[in-house]
Design an enzyme around this catalytic site. Sequence first.
Site, PDB file in Angstrom:
ATOM      1  CB  SER A 123      75.951  74.692 -46.638  1.00 40.29           C
ATOM      2  OG  SER A 123      75.957  75.449 -47.827  1.00 40.29           O
ATOM      3  CG  ASP A 147      74.411  72.545 -49.791  1.00 36.99           C
ATOM      4  OD1 ASP A 147      74.370  72.073 -48.643  1.00 36.99           O
ATOM      5  OD2 ASP A 147      74.200  73.737 -50.042  1.00 36.99           O
TER       6      ASP A 147
END
Length: 255
Positions: free
Chosen positions: A38, A150
Site C-alpha cells: 500500500s 489492498d
Amino acid sequence: MTRGLVLSGGGARGIAHIGVLKALEEMKIRFDRISGTSAGSVVGALYASGHSPDKIFELVKNLSIFRSVRPAFAWTGLLTMDGLVDLLKKNISANKFEELQIPLTVAATDIRMGKIKYFDKGDLIPAIVSSCSIPAIFNPVSFEGHLYVDGGLLDNLPAKPIRNQCDMIVGLHCNHISSDFDVTNIKLVIERSLLISIYANTQISRELCDVFIEPPRMDRFSSMDTSKAQEIFDFSYEFTKNNFLPHHFQKTEVA
C-alpha cells in the site's frame, strides 16, 4: 551483505517511512532490495526509482489520498485512483519492475482467491495501485486476469517474499497502536478497528525482521489526512536518529 527494506501500509502515516529513510541515509545505510504494501509500495517504488527521501516527501506531502481519486461510474460505484496513477507515471520513469534501480516487491490481495500476491516483475504501476486499493473505498483493480485490493489485508509488512534473498531485513512499521484512544466518532472507531485487525498479521512478519523501526503513537494520525505530513516526517526522522546507530544495521557474526 545484502540488506532488505520492508515498508508497511498505513495511508498518510506512510510518510513516516520517508522520515526514517532520511535518517538512515544520513547513517550511510543502503538497501539492495525493497518490499512494500500500500503506502509502503508507493514510497518503495519512488525510492527504488532513485528519488531521495527529501524529494519523495515533496511529492507526497500535499497529496491527500482523496484528492488523487476520482468518482468511478463502475459496477462497484466506488472510487478510482487515476490521480495516483498520474503521480506515479510522472515521477517514475520505469514501466517494469525490472527497470527499477533497486529490486522491488509489492504485495496485493487477490480478492477472489483470498490469497496474497507478491509482484516483482512485469508492469509496475498496476501492481502498486492494486496494493493501495482499500476495500469499500476504492474500486478493486483488475490486473492479469485477477481482481486485487489492498495488500495490507493479508500481509501489511511483506518481509516473507524477500527474507531468503537478504542477509538482513530492516522493517519499517508506521501503525503503532497506543492505549491513548478516545472514542469521539464512528469514523475513528472503524479506522482503529481496521488498524487492530491488520496489526495482527504484522506481528508474524515482524519476527522475520532483524531490525524493526516503529515510531510510537502513530495511531494519533489519521490514515487519510496528510495535513500533519510535516509532523509525521519530523517525528519519525527524530525517533530514528535518537534510537538507532549505524551498528544496529550491521549483521553480527556468530562464532
